[in-house]
Design an enzyme around this catalytic site. Structure first.
Site, mmCIF file in Angstrom:
data_model
loop_
_atom_site.group_PDB
_atom_site.id
_atom_site.type_symbol
_atom_site.label_atom_id
_atom_site.label_comp_id
_atom_site.label_asym_id
_atom_site.label_seq_id
_atom_site.Cartn_x
_atom_site.Cartn_y
_atom_site.Cartn_z
ATOM 1 N N PRO A 151 0.675 -1.159 -0.191
ATOM 2 C CA PRO A 151 -0.153 -0.132 0.072
ATOM 3 C C PRO A 151 0.759 0.712 0.198
ATOM 4 C CG PRO A 151 -0.149 -0.201 2.280
ATOM 5 C CD PRO A 151 1.210 -2.412 1.427
ATOM 6 N N GLU A 152 1.713 0.919 -0.564
ATOM 7 C CA GLU A 152 2.594 2.566 -0.255
ATOM 8 C C GLU A 152 2.147 2.704 -0.565
ATOM 9 O OE1 GLU A 152 7.441 0.202 0.520
ATOM 10 O OE2 GLU A 152 7.073 -0.184 -1.900
#
Length: 272
Positions: A151-152
């Site tokens: 989910p960066e």
């Protein structure tokens, strides 16, 4: 498998335990490495990773250790980078952005350098760099409630080493989906995609990982080491390229201030 000893106190962010392999003579054992920051879902800081690297390097030198289990304390495996640390990076501090990537490069190479089988006991969420850390293991055992993903991008952080870590397992299409959407998948889908090798009941994850490690520890260590060496050769160049690319991309990203703004939003509770 009984626990023999630990090499760090209970207040440490990284704990190493030794589990004797009953079927083998002498001091042969499996090393269990636990990320121990449960109140933060085992999100790591630079100092915590340095302790982890030191522990893994010591394990690598220990000829009586035949296999390694990686896991997390509490309800998470590793939620990735502690954003409270990276949100403070100055947009003009290119050296800090490069050092951050080098820090992860050292950790990744240290895990990959282990000639012993490495099993990740994925006991809970594995996200971002924590997800990549799990993918470095040779085998990954988890449960249906596990959530895994990259989910960066939701925090304004480009997923560069993540692309390298995922691509060999997921292929290009799924890697693009994970990297661009930031979505997390649960255990059954993770197993279907190859992110998990096996699903077991939640309360059996660590026990099964230790049992599998003990089984592997009984195999000829030379053959395992040489096999791992060849597997490592297949994508060493890809990791080198990913680290170099990540430095350039992260310098450019942090120079815009976008990651810092998005991380501040996340830390303030305004999640996307």
């Amino acid at each position: 498998m009984a626990e023999n000893s630990t090499t760090a106190g209970a207040d440490s962010t990284v704990i190493v335990a030794r589990h004797p392999v009953a079927a083998l003579p002498g001091d042969v054992h499996v090393a269990e490495v636990t990320l121990n920051r449960p109140d933060k879902l085992n999100a790591w800081t630079g100092e915590m990773r340095a302790r982890l690297v030191a522990a893994l390097q010591e394990i690598g030198r220990d000829e009586t250790c035949r296999a390694v289990v990686l896991t997390g304390a509490g309800r998470a495996f590793c939620a990735g980078q502690d954003l409270a640390e990276t949100a403070a990076i100055d947009p003009d501090d290119h050296a800090a952005a490069e050092a951050w990537i080098d820090d992860f490069g050292l950790l990744f190479r240290t895990v990959r350098a282990l000639d012993k089988p490495v099993i990740a006991a994925v006991n809970g969420v594995a996200a971002g760099s924590g997800f990549q850390f799990a993918l470095l293991a040779d085998l990954r055992i988890g449960h249906a409630g596990v959530r895994m993903g990259q989910p960066e991008v939701l925090s304004g952080i480009p997923s560069i080493t993540g692309i390298w870590a995922m691509s060999g397992i997921l292929g290009r299409a799924k890697t693009a989906e994970f990297a661009l959407t930031g979505r997390l998948v649960e255990g059954p889908e993770a197993q279907r995609l190859g992110l998990l090798s096996r699903l077991v009941d939640a309360d059996q994850v660590k026990a099964e990982a230790l049992a599998e490690a003990a089984r592997l520890a009984e195999l000829p260590p030379g053959a395992l080491a040489l096999t791992k060496g060849r597997l490592r050769e297949l994508d060493d160049a890809g990791l080198d390229d990913a680290i170099a690319a990540a430095k350039k991309v992260h310098i450019a990203a942090y120079a815009t201030g976008e990651p810092q703004r998005e991380m501040a939003r996340f830390l303030a509770g305004r999640r996307r």
